[in-house]
Design an enzyme around this catalytic site. Structure first.
Site, PDB file in Angstrom:
ATOM      1  N   LYS A 251      -4.943   5.405  -4.671  1.00  0.00           N
ATOM      2  CA  LYS A 251      -5.792   4.735  -3.455  1.00  0.00           C
ATOM      3  C   LYS A 251      -5.429   5.587  -2.090  1.00  0.00           C
ATOM      4  CE  LYS A 251      -5.976   0.297  -5.676  1.00  0.00           C
ATOM      5  NZ  LYS A 251      -5.566  -0.984  -5.560  1.00  0.00           N
ATOM      6  N   ARG A 252      -4.217   5.895  -2.058  1.00  0.00           N
ATOM      7  CA  ARG A 252      -3.915   6.344  -0.601  1.00  0.00           C
ATOM      8  C   ARG A 252      -4.297   7.895  -0.487  1.00  0.00           C
ATOM      9  NH1 ARG A 252       1.552   8.026   1.339  1.00  0.00           N
ATOM     10  NH2 ARG A 252       2.376   7.446  -0.774  1.00  0.00           N
TER      11      ARG A 252
END
Ligand code: GLU
Length: 486
Positions: A251-252
Site C-alpha cells: 500500500k505504501r
C-alpha cells in the site's frame, strides 16, 4: 501430520485481515486460496477480523473489506471479530503467566531503549535481554508502587523451534534469533501473535494459509501454541506479490494500484480479478490462463503454489478482463456500462434501452474495462468534444489545399446524407461509397474526415454504425459545426 491426513478431517481455514485500510490484492489472494481450499475439501472458510490494534482499525475499513470480498464472490461460513473476544485472550494469557511460560515486564520505554543500544553494541541478535524474567517480589512491588504498567512477554525456550510449511518445507529456527516477545501491551491489549494462534486453536483451524510476510511470526506462534498445549495447524506461506522491478507490492509504495476496490470502480469484472489473483503464485500447467471459479475450485492445488514471488502484471489483468467482458452478451454489457455513463452525467433518462444496446454492440470487443466506455462513446451523448489535433492534421489536413478538399468532401457528403430517402445502414453506406468511387476519392479519406466531424477522433466503432446511431439531424448538424471549424 501430512496434508492428506488432515484433509480427511474437517478442513477449517481462515482469512484474518486487519481492518486498517482497503483490501489489498495480496489479501484477496490469501482469501481466495483459503476459500478455494475450503470449498474443494467441503470445509469451512472463516473470516476473522484482526482488529486488536484499536488505534489503526476502523469500521469503514472493515466494511470495505467485506464489500470487496462479496464483490469477488468469496463468501464466508463463519465470522469473528477479535476485539469482541478479549476475555478469551485474557484467559490464555493468565494460563501462560501461571504456568511460567510468560512473565510481566516492567521496563519503561527509556530502559528498553538503553537495552537495545547495549545489545547492539554487544552484537547480540536480541534487542531485549529478558531481564524481567526473574524479578524478585520486592522489585515487582517497587515497580507497581511507581505506577509502572507492565507488558506481558512470552519466554522463548532454549531449544530449536521446528516450523513445517506445506510450501516452503521444514526449517529449524535457532531460538537466539527470537526474543521474548511482548504478547500483551501495557494498556492490556493482546498482540497479534497471541490472538492469532489462540484463535487458530479456538476455531480449530486446520491449515493456516497466509502470506510469506508472516513467516517470521510463525515460530513465535508455535512457541505460544506449544506452551498452551495446542495442536498445531499446518502452515502454508504463499509467496510475495512483486511489482515488475521485484519490489514487494505494498500500500505504501504502490498506493491504490493494489486496492481491490479500485478495480471494481474502474469496471473490472470479479471473474477477471479472481482469475488473475488465483494465478499469482499458483500455476496449473504452463498453458492455461483462463479459469472459471468452478474450475479453480476443481483444479487449485496448494502443492502447485511456488516458493518464489509472483509478479503483478497489470497487462495480464487487462487482458483477462477484456476476455471476460467479451463473454457477456450485449444486454449484460449494457447493464454494466450504464452506471459509468450515469456517473459521467451522460445519460438524461430519455435514451432508449435499445439505442444504448446498439451503441454497446457497435463498440464491440473494444473494452478493456467498463470505464473505457466513456472515451469510446462520449460523443454519442454530446457534441461538446474537441477535435483531436493529431487526427485533424492527418485527415483534415494542415495546408489550405488539403483543408479545401476535406471541406469539399464533407459538404458533398452532407448533401448526399440530406437527400437519401431512408437513414439506415445500407442506404447510408452505399450512398457514401457511390460518391467516393465515382469521384475517385479514397474511401479512407472520406471516412476519416467524417469520423472526426462526428466524433472528434480518428478511431472507434464502424463509421456507418455511428452515423445511423446519431441519426440524420445530429449528423448534419455536426458536419455544419465541423465545416465551421475546418
Ligand atoms: N492480520 C494479519 C494480516 O492482515 C493476519 C495474518 C495471519 O493470517 O495470521 O496480515
Amino acid at each position: 501430520m501430512n496434508e492428506s491426513q488432515k484433509t480427511d478431517e474437517q478442513v477449517r481455514v481462515r482469512m484474518a485481515p486487519s481492518p486498517t485500510g482497503f483490501l489489498h490484492v495480496g489479501g484477496a489472494r490469501t482469501a481466495l486460496f483459503n476459500w478455494l481450499f475450503a470449498r474443494q475439501h467441503n470445509g469451512t472458510f472463516i473470516l476473522r477480523i484482526d482488529d486488536t490494534d484499536a488505534a489503526r482499525s476502523t469500521d469503514a475499513s472493515m466494511q470495505e473489506i467485506f464489500d470487496a470480498l462479496k464483490w469477488l464472490g468469496i463468501n464466508w461460513d463463519e465470522k469473528y471479530v477479535q476485539s469482541e473476544r478479549r476475555n478469551i485472550y485474557d484467559r490464555y494469557v493468565s494460563q501462560l503467566l501461571d504456568s511460567g511460560h510468560a512473565y510481566y515486564c516492567y521496563c519503561t520505554q527509556e530502559e528498553l531503549e538503553e537495552i537495545r543500544t547495549e545489545s547492539r553494541k554487544a552484537k547480540s541478535t536480541r534487542s531485549y535481554d529478558g531481564r524481567c524474567r526473574e524479578l524478585s517480589s520486592d522489585m515487582v512491588e517497587r515497580y507497581v508502587s511507581e505506577g509502572r504498567k507492565p507488558t506481558v512477554r512470552i519466554k522463548i525456550p532454549d531449544r530449536q523451534i521446528r516450523v513445517d510449511d506445506m510450501i516452503l518445507g521444514s526449517r529449524n529456527i535457532d531460538p537466539l534469533t527470537l526474543e521474548d516477545e511482548v504478547i500483551v501491551r501495557s494498556n492490556g491489549m493482546p498482540n497479534y501473535n497471541l490472538t492469532s494462534i489462540v484463535d487458530d486453536a479456538e476455531m480449530q483451524i486446520t491449515h493456516v494459509i497466509r502470506g510469506t510476510e508472516h513467516l517470521n511470526n510463525t515460530p513465535k506462534q508455535i512457541v505460544i501454541a506449544t506452551a498452551l498445549g495446542f495442536n498445531l495447524p499446518l502452515f502454508a506461506h504463499i509467496p510475495l506479490v512483486l511489482d515488475d522491478t521485484g519490489r514487494k507490492l505494498s500500500k505504501r509504495h504502490h498506493g491504490d494500484l493494489v486496492a481491490v476496490n479500485r478495480y471494481r470502480e474502474q469496471g473490472y469484472l470479479p471473474e477477471a480479478m479472481l482469475n488473475f489473483v488465483a494465478r499469482l503464485g499458483w500455476s496449473y500447467d504452463d498453458k492455461q490462463e483462463i479459469f472459471s471459479v468452478d474450475e479453480l475450485v476443481e483444479k487449485f492445488d496448494l502443492a502447485r503454489v511456488g516458493k518464489s514471488g509472483s509478479v503483478f502484471d497489470i497487462k495480464k489483468l487487462e487482458w483477462l478482463n477484456s476476455h471476460y467482458i467479451n463473454q457477456l452478451d450485449v444486454s449484460a454489457r449494457t447493464d454494466a456500462v450504464i452506471p459509468f455513463w450515469q456517473q459521467e452525467g451522460l445519460l438524461d433518462a430519455t435514451e432508449e434501452r435499445d439505442w444504448l444496446e446498439r451503441i454497446v454492440d457497435a463498440v464491440g470487443e473494444r473494452l478493456t474495462t467498463f470505464q473505457d466506455i466513456i472515451p469510446q462513446t462520449r460523443y454519442f451523448f454530446t457534441d461538446d468534444y474537441e477535435y483531436e489535433p493529431k487526427a485533424v492534421k492527418k485527415w483534415w489536413g494542415s495546408s489550405d489545399e488539403k483543408k479545401q478538399s476535406a471541406r469539399e468532401i464533407l459538404t458533398n457528403l452532407q448533401q448526399i446524407l440530406t437527400d437519401i430517402p431512408t437513414f439506415d445502414l445500407e442506404t447510408v453506406e452505399s450512398a457514401v461509397w457511390k460518391y467516393t468511387d465515382e469521384n475517385d476519392i479514397k474511401r479512407v479519406a472520406a471516412m476519416q474526415a467524417m469520423r472526426i466531424a462526428l466524433t472528434g477522433t480518428s478511431f472507434g466503432p464502424s463509421l456507418f454504425d455511428i452515423v445511423v446511431l446519431l441519426g440524420k439531424d445530429e449528423v448534419l448538424k455536426r458536419i455544419d459545426k465541423a465545416l465551421a471549424n475546418l
